[in-house]
Design an enzyme around this catalytic site. Structure first.
Site, PDB file in Angstrom:
ATOM      1  N   ASP A 360       0.820  -1.212   0.000  1.00  0.00           N
ATOM      2  CA  ASP A 360       0.000   0.000   0.000  1.00  0.00           C
ATOM      3  C   ASP A 360       0.853   1.260   0.000  1.00  0.00           C
ATOM      4  O   ASP A 360       0.519   2.253  -0.651  1.00  0.00           O
ATOM      5  CB  ASP A 360      -0.869   0.044   1.269  1.00  0.00           C
ATOM      6  N   GLU A 490      -7.222 -10.471  -4.241  1.00  0.00           N
ATOM      7  CA  GLU A 490      -6.957 -11.622  -3.370  1.00  0.00           C
ATOM      8  C   GLU A 490      -8.115 -12.625  -3.347  1.00  0.00           C
ATOM      9  O   GLU A 490      -8.046 -13.620  -2.635  1.00  0.00           O
ATOM     10  CB  GLU A 490      -6.637 -11.140  -1.951  1.00  0.00           C
ATOM     11  N   LYS A 602     -11.994  -8.452  -5.751  1.00  0.00           N
ATOM     12  CA  LYS A 602     -11.952  -7.693  -4.503  1.00  0.00           C
ATOM     13  C   LYS A 602     -11.517  -6.252  -4.747  1.00  0.00           C
ATOM     14  O   LYS A 602     -12.025  -5.324  -4.145  1.00  0.00           O
ATOM     15  CB  LYS A 602     -10.977  -8.390  -3.553  1.00  0.00           C
TER      16      LYS A 602
END
Lengths: 768, 768
Positions: A360, A490, A602
């Site tokens: 991230d 994921e 996702k």
């Protein structure tokens, strides 16, 4: 979703009325932090209802033993757990011996919380009738000082409304705390010394295993109707706990206030033997200033932050509140002062995800910090990874790689991998690509090549070596393939040829080859040093090139799109919109196998690649991919809506871009994914910033220049943001008609607006 | 591998000489069991070296809480753990106050163990010099009675060789035991009462959570040079422990013997309040018989077992020892007396794998039990699954299936799933197929259709419903696909269209449709009952049929083989033989992702389907698939070599078949996979039996008749086996020249030998 309990306001987060069901969510939303420590908005007084207690110290973690049903070779020995630290905010309150506890009051006639983001403080006021009939009004202000970053302050005002009474305040420290996620009932803290001296108390405790030593400290005094009392407290010491009891008789209408300063000193920053001494110095400074002057300094510290990073939105209070909440929380989490720290996905607001650093940081956070802070902050974030290179090489070795190939950890505190699910730890290898992309992005934005020459090239070589070894040759395809990976999505595990992974692998190799040449030409000494250290040969780079050249990308002729991975089209392609509402979010309703065989995504995966490498694709290609993938995307990762907002804006689909913007900016405020009780989604907040600056503002960097393609959602009258580009501060204001640029200082600056060159000086306005 | 420490012998397992490195392995290899309880070959006297203590009671387990890093929806709440039960074998031995401990002796001049499989006892003899200089000879015999199956007996003989001495024996019971795999240091047993009465002692304890109540009991006495002594012991009671101390002065050369009976009574079999009473009755019976007569009964019980199940091999002692070890261990583990029990993969020899029942029972064990025991035993194993049907339906519901679809658990104790790795629990769904195959196999062999009519059809319907729902339609393939599975080869996870899974799914549906018709025609009342109960409609069966008809099977035109799964050919197809030795076994040397992206196969997968459904394929097809897949098979599952041995024999590759036979039959004796210390591989032992009977003997059933295609490895002079086929006992003896059939009784029996019909009566010999 829990859309309606936070009151819309431009500068504050406000909750009106008390609902025990919201306590844990509000504890997250009203969290405080100052980069060095942070805490959930737990009540100071005792509360016997459901609560999630949390106080965290930056960089203090616990290496929890990896325990799984079936061990897989290569698992790390431990999982770094974010540690709930000793509690210093606690104040027990007794009225004629009856404890004040919002869970047991006869009546709560008023309750209001406010997190004032502009000034950096949190206030809670309420009026209650106690079980013993006494009516109270309480008003508590709390903040963690940005100025003295080891200190926090609490001003706890209590007024007896209907009677005179004996009030007892017991401010305390407690190191006998646990983690909520402590499945095994482990204790993480070992208390070594408890001392009280007059109005002060200190608990020395260290973490098990990691042995971080801390001193948790406090000092308190009372005021009656604004006049300081010199009542001496009596000490109440328990195991792992020290309290100082202050007692005072008050008349009906009197206001008794307890002022408490507290915080931590930590061996990460001071010699362990000096912790108490530094704590005393902190208390000395804080009490000399007093709570009001400390609060003034807090306001001016936040004013400085907002001066550089505020985004204004006119005409849409919820949107305005959302973006400020995101910017505020990012600044509470990470200020760039300490290069050993990084940006944890939950910041100081919860325990989930353990560890502090995910991809991230490189993929989402760097642009925010590059634009709103001094460029050294972003460089520090890059250096963090350079400092972990040796560990990343060791990590790859554990998994069978050799010759200096590096695999950066999925989650880390100190460079070591500390996540232990095989499908993530071993397979979500695309993270390695983000490390290289961040360098590219940093250089593109700042123009500072010295990082790559001095440090980055070594990282790039190690990453390229990894990709070269990780790819394998497929005879039927006559191409190089990357088998058995988990992409950014994921909700797919162990797939073959995830397009994003293959693409970034190829890009990493090519980028590394380019930088090798560039460093050779421009920084020959660095080049020689790095080649000497890495023992890189021409044979090796030729091999890399071959793999990059022959990389395989799954593609559908029928749909004219790259496939997220091999076999994606074999799935039942039912759009997410057609799922019954009771099945959402699927990660809370479906078993894992069902998710895996579904087409549901996702977070951006193929589209993440289109975001990173947008210049490589046409607008038409973007549109096709967006149309193909977005309908299957359930956005159950916080990192999803921001990328989609940016791309919808690019496609001029403003209604959709706006919806995604609201979703990313108010993800936590409106609790889209039913999980805000666990903490906030900090790293994706940087994505929210991007969705305005890069999405609506259309800001890009090319050829060392900023360019803009401003758009404005129809819900807004105007918006503005500010960026620091190569040490020049530019404010951009977009209205429905035009865009204005305010360049600070006397310099000129050349930019592009909707493709046209504009030379800025002072204020310039361009019609849209 | 650890090939040389077990002495080859036709009837016994023998270890000569003491090596502390082998203690844990020998504890597994010399394990005892009698179907109701079992134990590792731990020493009776104290041992301070490395040891793995284990004593197990059939059906007694502990529901260990599922604890994983990241919870996945659908995980079972618990993992059933095989429980280490209270220790009743312990005898502390002191010589002039010095403890006898093989780890601290000055010298071990002799050490020998023997597991006499013919007679069902275990003996250990050794001679040592103690630290205090005393020389001892010890000879211990132990067995678990097949006759009184709650009782075991120990005869512990000790001779002082060089001095007179004071001997103290402390036979004891200990319920303060733990599991070796207890990561969390949990205690599983709660001791409620400890009593001693003269020579007897009792510990009542129950398991936590499952609350199985047990009484562990013992009674002892001493003999001096064969004459019983009436020395009264003194009691030594500790927490969770009771010992009875016997002291005796002996002269040089005297032999002092302690005889100890012990065992368990359990609330699974008796009312909890009667456990002590039943224990006393057991002790009464055992002591009245005495150890010698109990041992005689043991020998005759085992003689009866061998009479029905022995396989002889002439000319190859190691092969002979191997097959008898397998047959012996299977009979120690499961005798078919108790239909609530099943065949645990480690039997009573270790803790690994938890739970008692895997698909191993249906896929590997049924043939052995059908042929060597009364057919009711196999029927009990089928009924076990019928009794768990409701739980299997609940299990499928948890994973999102509906309408009575059933997914049998991967691992179970009581019908509930108790395994918690998503790639296995949720994805290794082919196990459902084995349930149906076992019915097919049972009916084919026994001719007993009543099981299917009475119970099996309901199971088949529930399984067909599962496969129908689990398949999905692929538009590009215009076929039904099964996405996201793990096949029998667990070195591949979350693959699409595992050929074996798709094939058995299709077969299950077709078989169910056939049985529906057959039950309708032959057992209309059962049909109506089942249709009424399951509410099955014609619409539903039409849908099933459609899915079965359009099932997709991955196939390679280039290699003319079915592919194990989509994308198999993209792997780097390096034969396992080319791997460096240091990389084997890969499951101990490689990280999981590396295994997953490799082509290496843990156990027969495509070839497992060729084994189950051999009539569906030609010999040529088998050969192609064997040649294609075997080179990538690393046989790191115990269930692999047996299937390969059978198929190699079928292909007349006798050298290879023989190698696989040795590997399956001596897997534990020679420790091929470096893990025998953890316990034995019980269920695959039934596969060893198949590799002789079905592999070399070529026995098949078709059209209600046995057929044989006998082959003999060149290492053997002859071999023989016996089968019970539809209540007729047939012995088959194969020499290098001919095959003889001895049919017990006066009946005739028609068989096929190498394709030719032969009518047997008494003894018949056919030239090969």
């Amino acid at each position: 979703m829990n859309q309606d309990y936070i009151t819309p306001d431009k500068w504050s987060i406000i909750e009106e009325g008390f609902d025990p069901e919201n306590v844990e969510s509000s504890e997250s939303l009203f969290s405080l932090g100052n980069g060095a420590m942070g805490q959930r908005a737990n009540f100071e007084e005792d509360y016997s209802g459901r609560t999630f207690q949390g106080s965290y110290i930056a960089g203090v973690y616990y290496p929890d033993k990896t325990r799984v049903g079936w061990w897989k070779n290569g698992y790390p020995e431990y999982f770094a757990k974010v540690l709930n630290a000793p509690n210093w905010i606690g104040i027990q309150v007794f009225i004629n011996g009856t404890p004040l506890d919002l869970n047991t009051c006869k009546k709560i006639s008023h309750f209001r919380r406010e997190l004032n983001m502009k000034e950096g403080w949190y206030n809670r006021e309420f009026a209650v009738i106690l079980p013993n009939g006494i009516e109270l009004a309480v008003n508590v202000t709390r903040f963690l000082s940005m100025d003295l970053d080891e200190v926090g302050a609490i001003k706890y005002k209590l007024t007896c409304l209907n009677a005179s009474a004996e009030i007892k305040f017991v401010p305390y420290l407690d190191s006998g705390i646990k983690n909520q996620d402590s499945n095994w009932d482990d204790k993480f803290w070992n208390t070594t010394k408890i001392v009280s001296e007059g109005h002060r108390a200190f608990i020395e405790a260290h973490t098990m295993k990691t042995n971080f030593a801390t001193c948790t400290f406090m000092e308190s005094y009372m005021e009656l109707n604004g006049n300081k009392l010199d009542a001496k407290p009596s000490e109440i010491t328990g195991q792992d706990r020290v309290g100082l009891a202050y007692q005072q008789q008050v008349q009906k209408g009197d206001t008794l206030t307890l002022i408490k300063f507290g915080g931590y000193t930590v061996s990460r920053n001071h010699p362990p033997s000096k912790l108490v001494q530094v704590a005393k110095r902190n208390l000395q400074e804080a009490t000399e200033l007093g709570v009001e002057r400390l609060l003034e300094r807090q306001k001016s510290a936040w004013a400085k932050i907002w001066e550089r990073s505020d985004i204004t939105i006119e005409g849409d209070v919820k949107a305005q509140q959302g973006i400020r909440f995101n910017i505020y929380q990012l600044n509470q989490t990470y200020l760039g002062k300490d290069s050993r720290l990084n940006i944890g996905p939950k910041g100081f607001t919860g325990e989930k995800y353990g560890g502090s650093t995910y991809w991230d940081t490189e993929a989402y956070c760097i642009p925010f910090y590059m634009s709103t802070k001094n460029q050294q902050v972003a460089r520090n974030l890059l250096e963090y990874r350079y400092n972990h290179l040796e560990k990343a090489i060791e990590n790859a070795q554990k998994l069978g790689f050799s010759n200096g190939a590096a695999l950066y950890p999925m989650v880390t505190m100190n460079g070591e991998e500390c996540h232990n699910e095989w499908e993530i730890t071993f397979q979500e290898i695309h993270r390695n690509g983000a490390m290289a992309f961040a360098m590219f992005n940093y250089y593109r934005y700042t123009g500072d090549y010295t990082y790559i020459a001095e440090m980055g090239l070594e990282v790039l070589i190690a990453i390229a070596r990894f990709w070269y070894q990780r790819a394998s040759f497929s005879t039927p395809k006559n191409k190089y393939v990357i088998l058995g990976v988990t992409g950014p999505n994921e909700y797919e595990n162990n797939v073959n040829n995830n397009w994003y992974t293959n693409y970034i692998a190829q890009w990493c190799i090519n980028y590394t080859l380019e930088q090798l040449q560039k460093v050779k030409d421009g920084h020959p000494e660095d080049y020689d040093r790095v080649i000497g250290k890495t023992k890189l040969t021409a044979v090796e780079t030729d091999q890399w090139e071959e793999v990059a050249k022959k990389m395989y990308f799954p593609y559908s002729e029928e749909h004219s799109v790259f496939l997220q991975q091999d076999g994606f089209l074999d799935k039942e392609l039912v759009p997410a919109a057609d799922l019954p509402k009771t099945h959402r979010p699927i990660n809370q309703k479906w078993s894992w196998d069902r998710i895996l065989r579904s087409p549901y995504i996702k977070q951006a995966d193929t589209l993440q690649g289109f975001y990173f490498f947008e210049d490589h694709f046409t607008q038409k290609e973007l549109e096709r991919h967006f149309d193909f993938y977005e309908p299957f995307t359930v956005h159950e990762s916080s990192l999803s809506p921001c990328v989609h907002s940016i791309q919808a804006a690019k496609l001029d689909r403003m209604e959709q871009a706006y919806d995604f913007y609201l979703r990313t900016s108010r993800l936590d405020l409106d609790d889209y994914n039913n999980e805000v009780n666990e903490g906030l989604h900090i790293t994706s907040m940087a994505g929210t910033w991007m969705s305005i600056v890069e999405g609506f503002g259309g800001m890009r960097v090319s050829d060392d220049k900023l360019s803009f393609t401003p758009r404005i959602p129809e819900q807004w009258d105007s918006y503005s943001f500010k960026v620091d580009f190569r040490n020049r501060i530019l404010k951009v204001t977009v209205t429905r008609e035009d865009v204005s640029f305010d360049l600070e200082g006397a310099d000129e600056m050349s930019i592009r607006v909707q493709g046209n060159r504009v030379v800025l000086k002072g204020r310039n306005t361009v019609k849209l």
